[in-house]
Design a protein around this motif. Sequence first.
Motif, PDB file in Angstrom:
ATOM      1  N   PRO A  59       0.834  -1.211   0.000  1.00  0.00           N
ATOM      2  CA  PRO A  59       0.000   0.000   0.000  1.00  0.00           C
ATOM      3  C   PRO A  59       0.868   1.261   0.000  1.00  0.00           C
ATOM      4  O   PRO A  59       2.013   1.245   0.462  1.00  0.00           O
ATOM      5  CB  PRO A  59      -0.775  -0.129   1.313  1.00  0.00           C
ATOM      6  CG  PRO A  59      -0.835  -1.597   1.570  1.00  0.00           C
ATOM      7  CD  PRO A  59       0.451  -2.156   1.049  1.00  0.00           C
ATOM      8  N   SER A  75      -7.378  -2.059   6.918  1.00  0.00           N
ATOM      9  CA  SER A  75      -7.324  -0.632   6.678  1.00  0.00           C
ATOM     10  C   SER A  75      -6.202  -0.036   7.514  1.00  0.00           C
ATOM     11  O   SER A  75      -5.981  -0.453   8.652  1.00  0.00           O
ATOM     12  CB  SER A  75      -8.660   0.016   7.041  1.00  0.00           C
ATOM     13  OG  SER A  75      -8.611   1.385   6.702  1.00  0.00           O
ATOM     14  N   ARG A 101      -1.853   9.296   4.254  1.00  0.00           N
ATOM     15  CA  ARG A 101      -1.954   8.068   3.459  1.00  0.00           C
ATOM     16  C   ARG A 101      -2.917   7.113   4.123  1.00  0.00           C
ATOM     17  O   ARG A 101      -2.855   6.934   5.340  1.00  0.00           O
ATOM     18  CB  ARG A 101      -0.592   7.375   3.347  1.00  0.00           C
ATOM     19  CG  ARG A 101       0.305   8.015   2.327  1.00  0.00           C
ATOM     20  CD  ARG A 101       1.685   8.163   2.861  1.00  0.00           C
ATOM     21  NE  ARG A 101       2.378   9.268   2.221  1.00  0.00           N
ATOM     22  CZ  ARG A 101       3.635   9.566   2.458  1.00  0.00           C
ATOM     23  NH1 ARG A 101       4.333   8.876   3.318  1.00  0.00           N
ATOM     24  NH2 ARG A 101       4.180  10.577   1.847  1.00  0.00           N
ATOM     25  N   TYR A 135      -5.655   3.457   3.233  1.00  0.00           N
ATOM     26  CA  TYR A 135      -6.248   2.530   2.272  1.00  0.00           C
ATOM     27  C   TYR A 135      -7.268   1.645   2.958  1.00  0.00           C
ATOM     28  O   TYR A 135      -7.249   1.471   4.184  1.00  0.00           O
ATOM     29  CB  TYR A 135      -5.180   1.678   1.580  1.00  0.00           C
ATOM     30  CG  TYR A 135      -4.497   0.666   2.482  1.00  0.00           C
ATOM     31  CD1 TYR A 135      -3.365   0.996   3.209  1.00  0.00           C
ATOM     32  CD2 TYR A 135      -4.987  -0.641   2.587  1.00  0.00           C
ATOM     33  CE1 TYR A 135      -2.742   0.070   4.027  1.00  0.00           C
ATOM     34  CE2 TYR A 135      -4.357  -1.571   3.400  1.00  0.00           C
ATOM     35  CZ  TYR A 135      -3.235  -1.206   4.119  1.00  0.00           C
ATOM     36  OH  TYR A 135      -2.620  -2.124   4.926  1.00  0.00           O
ATOM     37  N   GLN A 163      -8.920  -2.251   2.168  1.00  0.00           N
ATOM     38  CA  GLN A 163      -8.646  -3.411   1.325  1.00  0.00           C
ATOM     39  C   GLN A 163      -9.546  -4.562   1.750  1.00  0.00           C
ATOM     40  O   GLN A 163      -9.727  -4.814   2.939  1.00  0.00           O
ATOM     41  CB  GLN A 163      -7.178  -3.794   1.500  1.00  0.00           C
ATOM     42  CG  GLN A 163      -6.740  -5.010   0.726  1.00  0.00           C
ATOM     43  CD  GLN A 163      -5.256  -5.271   0.929  1.00  0.00           C
ATOM     44  OE1 GLN A 163      -4.415  -4.562   0.410  1.00  0.00           O
ATOM     45  NE2 GLN A 163      -4.945  -6.283   1.717  1.00  0.00           N
ATOM     46  N   ARG A 175      -8.349  -3.119  -3.493  1.00  0.00           N
ATOM     47  CA  ARG A 175      -7.881  -2.076  -2.570  1.00  0.00           C
ATOM     48  C   ARG A 175      -8.085  -0.688  -3.162  1.00  0.00           C
ATOM     49  O   ARG A 175      -7.850  -0.491  -4.353  1.00  0.00           O
ATOM     50  CB  ARG A 175      -6.390  -2.290  -2.269  1.00  0.00           C
ATOM     51  CG  ARG A 175      -5.800  -1.203  -1.362  1.00  0.00           C
ATOM     52  CD  ARG A 175      -4.418  -1.570  -0.866  1.00  0.00           C
ATOM     53  NE  ARG A 175      -3.378  -1.437  -1.869  1.00  0.00           N
ATOM     54  CZ  ARG A 175      -2.407  -2.322  -2.064  1.00  0.00           C
ATOM     55  NH1 ARG A 175      -2.343  -3.409  -1.324  1.00  0.00           N
ATOM     56  NH2 ARG A 175      -1.495  -2.124  -2.990  1.00  0.00           N
ATOM     57  N   ASP A 229      -6.520   3.000  -2.459  1.00  0.00           N
ATOM     58  CA  ASP A 229      -5.337   3.484  -1.777  1.00  0.00           C
ATOM     59  C   ASP A 229      -5.168   4.967  -2.089  1.00  0.00           C
ATOM     60  O   ASP A 229      -5.357   5.374  -3.243  1.00  0.00           O
ATOM     61  CB  ASP A 229      -4.150   2.689  -2.346  1.00  0.00           C
ATOM     62  CG  ASP A 229      -3.015   2.543  -1.372  1.00  0.00           C
ATOM     63  OD1 ASP A 229      -2.975   3.271  -0.386  1.00  0.00           O
ATOM     64  OD2 ASP A 229      -2.146   1.683  -1.629  1.00  0.00           O
TER      65      ASP A 229
END
Lengths: 60, 426
Positions: free
Chosen positions: B170, B296, B321, B323, B325, B339, B341
């Motif tokens: 990620p 996550s 940042r 994500y 998934q 995912r 991201d």
Amino acid sequence: MFPYQLRRTWNKMAYTRAGQPPATVASMAEMLDKVQHMDNAIGYIDRRVEDESIYYFNAH
Amino acid sequence: MNRFITLMLTNIFIAFLLSFSVCAQEISSELIMDPPTQEENKLWEGVKRTWRDDIQFHGFLSQGLFSTSGNNVYGQSKDSLSAGSTEMGLNVSYQALNNLTFTVQGLYRRAGAITGDAGEVTLDFAFFDLNLLNLQEGRIGVRGGRIKNPWGLYNETRDVAFTHPTIFLPLAYFERSRTLLLAVDGGQLYADYSTSIGYFSFKFNYGWVNANDKEVLTAIVNDPTVSGHFESDPSFVTQLSYETMGGEYVFALSYADLNMSYQAKSTDDPYAQMGADFNTFMLSAQYNGEKFSFVSEYSLKWNEITDIRMGVPDSFAVSERWYVQAGYRFLDNLQATLRYDSAIQNLKDRYGKGVEAKSGGLIPAHMAFTQDLVFGLRWDITPSWMVRAEYHRVHGAATISLLDNPDLSKVAKDWNIYALQIAFRF
């Protein structure tokens, strides 16, 4: 626990060296040998095997 | 305390267990085992000596194949095919005493222009592990040497393909600054504690990170002529994690404080006084069910770069940042992953308009963000062999390697990645 969770845990141990993952043996015969002859050995197997050297017991 | 030796039969996992620890409980025997004879015992003693259970080797290998549109990843992949990512590692550990282990891992890595075609060999980790307290419920210990940093779910094993779900980590694991967060040369204090509600683990790393990395420096100063390098000042990385028994639910909080200062090669180096200070945290949550997995992670990073050079103001940016998934396991060894991201370089300049204007158009706005939609399939052929394939639809270019994409004017905003990887472990 699912097989992949176990793989996840042991892979992490093997590659961070936070602990020793279990040694893998190739056959049931080798497993029996090692469990019988090494001090404090614990083995994981997938099914009941019948062998005259095995002592079965149930914990209640 | 006795050291337990655990063994596992190839391909097979817990069904039942032969343990001497249950002997104390009430037992009913079904079969009586004959004790081994004296002669058999002697025979085994000889075998036992050659089978060293105090030394263990493990290794891994992966090779990737990439084709992209728009921008390069791991070499010249744009409208072409690149095999520019190879990772190979080998570790050995020696258990000298019940509570003292020595371990070392070497890593060979090829990653596009960053390492060059020949690749690089590095000492990935090398440390002693001294267990100070070992109780049934937990343990406390120290490690010293070069130690991997516990940051998020994957940083400690980021180069081991088997341990993470997709070929590309990620975006939160920012490939471009991987060396910074990889490991410390210093010490670690660790503590594990098992309770009836789960397993707690705490790690605190203190020491010096590897700050001498061209990719990091180039990304900070945006100047390919820069001649000096960064050197680490004392830094720390710490993590508290909690998992329910067996890892069905995993939660972690990680925090890192990384400091470095610029080392000039000559007295007239314009960057001579530059210093960089990164503070970052990451929140991680993971669910591992029989069919479905969800992961996550969310991270904020405060980037403070001071005294860059005359006439350039200090830079304070907060990067974000995160994500989400989802994974679905069709079979135990076949998994699909989806995912979403996101990476934002500077929350105050989310769309990069500011950085584009300030650089006079030299740095395109889309280098300030990345949104990546990933779909991947992974097949674990055996516990040792794995192949996976994935597709990325990428919007933005914040995370690309500037060494693989030196011409900023050609950096594409919307692009695709097709990737294939084969991996082996033992």
